[in-house]
Write an enzyme that holds these catalytic residues in place. Structure first.
Site: not given
Ligand code: CA2
Length: 142
Positions: A10-11, A18, A23, A74, A77, A80, A87, A98, A100-101, A107
């Site tokens: 997601p996202n 943004r 990121y 990746n 969210a 978590h 599963d 896995e 994470h950027i 954090r």
């Molecule tokens: O650091 C990562 O890659 C995360 O998986 C990114 C997730 C966050 O919930 C994890 O804790 C760590 C969030 C992805 C949201 O990505 C965005 C990218 C650009 C702008 C806004 C959100």
């Protein structure tokens, strides 16, 4: 050629649009293009992004059925929160890295736990988009 899937949760479709301080400025399209370029001769890559937990779970099952060789995920969210995603990974028996950027340990504390990491062979966190490249390189060696 090994078949490797790169799944983003997601996202992550908002990458580069943004929160560049966390990121970076590259978009998901930029990331997929860079991976396709690096691995053009060495891997068959398939990309998938969804904001929906069930869609990611369905995709993981289908990759297992299609006998993929590895998975980079990746989960955003869902990392978590999602027992269902964990599963699905456990049930797929796919070597999974896995990614994470950001460095989730620098954090908020709610990001410090990954429910999905125990279903993976490795976790890369905080290397920016380079983490995806490193994950594919690792899976190709296995
Ligand atoms: O650091 C990562 O890659 C995360 O998986 C990114 C997730 C966050 O919930 C994890 O804790 C760590 C969030 C992805 C949201 O990505 C965005 C990218 C650009 C702008 C806004 C959100």
């Amino acid at each position: 050629m090994k078949k490797i899937a790169i799944l983003n949760g997601p996202n992550l479709d908002r990458l580069g649009k943004r929160e560049p301080e966390i990121y970076g400025r590259a978009t998901l399209v930029d990331l997929e293009a860079a991976l396709s370029k690096e691995f053009a001769e060495t891997a068959s890559l398939e990309f998938f992004q969804s904001n929906h937990e069930g869609a990611l779970i369905d995709k993981i099952a289908s990759l297992a059925d299609r006998k993929f060789d590895g998975l980079v995920i990746n989960g955003g969210a869902f990392t978590h929160t999602s027992v269902a995603l964990r599963d699905a990974l456990l049930g797929a028996h796919l070597p999974t890295v896995e990614v994470h950027i950001s460095n989730i340990y620098k954090r908020e504390s709610f990001r410090h736990e990954s429910l999905t990491a125990p279903a993976c062979v490795a976790v890369i966190t905080g290397l920016g988009l380079e983490g995806y490249h490193a994950a594919v390189r690792f899976l190709l060696k296995g």
